[in-house]
Scaffold this active site. Structure first.
Site, PDB file in Angstrom:
ATOM      1  N   LYS A  82       0.830  -1.205   0.000  1.00 13.95           N
ATOM      2  CA  LYS A  82       0.000   0.000   0.000  1.00 13.95           C
ATOM      3  C   LYS A  82       0.870   1.263   0.000  1.00 13.95           C
ATOM      4  CE  LYS A  82      -3.885  -2.401   2.136  1.00 13.95           C
ATOM      5  NZ  LYS A  82      -4.731  -2.666   3.313  1.00 13.95           N
ATOM      6  N   ASP A  98     -10.798   3.354   4.182  1.00 12.47           N
ATOM      7  CA  ASP A  98     -11.174   1.937   4.082  1.00 12.47           C
ATOM      8  C   ASP A  98     -12.686   1.784   3.909  1.00 12.47           C
ATOM      9  OD1 ASP A  98      -9.302  -0.136   4.090  1.00 12.47           O
ATOM     10  OD2 ASP A  98      -8.795   0.199   6.193  1.00 12.47           O
ATOM     11  N   GLN A 118      -4.611  -1.371   9.587  1.00  9.11           N
ATOM     12  CA  GLN A 118      -4.608  -2.691   8.949  1.00  9.11           C
ATOM     13  C   GLN A 118      -5.225  -3.730   9.892  1.00  9.11           C
ATOM     14  OE1 GLN A 118      -3.725  -3.229   5.788  1.00  9.11           O
ATOM     15  NE2 GLN A 118      -4.049  -5.423   5.871  1.00  9.11           N
TER      16      GLN A 118
HETATM   17  N1  GUN Z   1      -7.178  -6.554   6.071  1.00 13.94           N
HETATM   18  C1  GUN Z   1      -7.565  -7.250   4.976  1.00 13.94           C
HETATM   19  N2  GUN Z   1      -8.095  -6.425   4.058  1.00 13.94           N
HETATM   20  C2  GUN Z   1      -8.050  -5.186   4.574  1.00 13.94           C
HETATM   21  C3  GUN Z   1      -8.458  -3.903   4.073  1.00 13.94           C
HETATM   22  O1  GUN Z   1      -8.990  -3.746   2.975  1.00 13.94           O
HETATM   23  N3  GUN Z   1      -8.223  -2.867   4.921  1.00 13.94           N
HETATM   24  C4  GUN Z   1      -7.663  -3.015   6.140  1.00 13.94           C
HETATM   25  N4  GUN Z   1      -7.496  -1.940   6.896  1.00 13.94           N
HETATM   26  N5  GUN Z   1      -7.287  -4.186   6.632  1.00 13.94           N
HETATM   27  C5  GUN Z   1      -7.473  -5.258   5.842  1.00 13.94           C
END
Ligand code: GUN
Length: 294
Positions: A48, A115, A92
């Site tokens: 990311k 998100d 995350q």
């Molecule tokens: N863990 C798995 N997918 C995601 C996501 O799209 N965002 C976040 N913050 N954590 C995740």
């Protein structure tokens, strides 16, 4: 036809990069918070932040210890909420078991919730107000289908998996009365009776259950569209690394029956990241409009 998610995501990233270059104001900024050392999360977080750099989004990585308290994490988020230089905040998941993820998500400023997990944004999506933040994976799948000229209007879509991150919001987007929506939606989960029959009735199957190669060829009708959200690591002695990454779909055998299918890797995954960049840019643009950025 195999949908090239990597290529579509790259196109979107180029568009985002060009848009960011057109501004003379400070660049957009995303804060990525990782608590603990969950190895897959470390990989995702790095992807990311690398993607941010590639399009001109500044990112701040906050690596925090697994033994921190919920209150300490809330305090960290408070700092990010109040920082006018930060446009997006991503915590995350999963979090260590002693931290309640809902409490954390509730605490993120909904205007920085790139998100799309805050109940305010989830609620907006459900009532069809699409100007909030939409969750990255379902939004990525919607865009993937739109850019592949797949019209889902009136089609029967089966979503397998009911997570808050993928299954539930995916169903909400597919059923919504708007372009890229208007499907008839079924949600299946571990208690669904006779899943193979449900699958064979579906024009579109979106599967997000984390079970390697679960969806078999005899569960898919001829000409179906299959979207694979799974990312599973399985042992493979023929590979140098000793493992390979596979989706929730038995791709080799299912692909010949499909009109469209997404591969793993290179399908949904890159789109999730592209949508995170999209949401961060969106947050920045909203602030620009309000005169909050110079
Ligand atoms: N863990 C798995 N997918 C995601 C996501 O799209 N965002 C976040 N913050 N954590 C995740």
């Amino acid at each position: 036809m195999i949908i090239d998610g990597k290529k579509i995501a790259e196109d979107i990233q180029q568009e985002i990069k060009a848009r960011i270059q057109s501004y003379s104001t400070r660049p957009p900024c995303l804060a990525v918070v990782l608590v603990g050392e969950h190895p897959p999360s470390q990989i995702y977080v790095n992807r990311k932040t690398q993607a941010c750099a590639a399009v001109g989004i500044r990112s701040i990585k906050k690596l925090l210890p697994a033994n921190m308290t919920e209150e300490e994490l809330l305090a960290e988020i408070e700092i990010l909420n109040n920082d006018p230089q930060i446009d997006g905040i991503l915590v995350q998941l999963p979090l260590p078991p002693h931290i309640n993820p809902n409490r954390i998500t509730y605490h993120i400023n909904p205007n920085k919730d790139v998100d799309g997990f805050h109940p305010f944004n989830v609620g907006k999506m459900l009532i069809g107000e699409m100007d909030g933040f939409l969750p990255c994976t379902p939004l990525g799948i919607k865009v993937l289908m739109e850019r592949s000229a797949i019209d889902i209007t009136g089609k029967h879509a089966l979503v397998i998996g009911r997570s808050n991150i993928v299954g539930k919001p995916m169903a909400a987007l597919l059923m919504q009365g708007m372009p890229g929506g208007n499907a008839t939606v079924t949600i299946a989960h571990r208690y669904s009776i006779d899943l193979p029959t449900l699958c064979r009735l579906a024009d579109i199957i979106i599967i997000a259950i984390g079970q390697p190669k679960f969806l078999k060829a005899d569960m898919v009708k001829e000409g179906a569209i299959v979207i694979d959200v799974g990312i599973n690591k399985i042992e493979d002695a023929t590979k140098k690394s000793g493992y390979q990454i596979v989706g929730d779909v038995d791709f080799e055998n299912v692909a010949p029956k499909c009109s469209y299918i997404t591969p793993v890797p290179g399908g949904v995954g890159p789109m999730t990241i592209a949508m995170l960049l999209h949401n961060t840019l969106l947050s920045y643009q909203l602030k620009l409009k309000q005169g909050l950025i110079s």
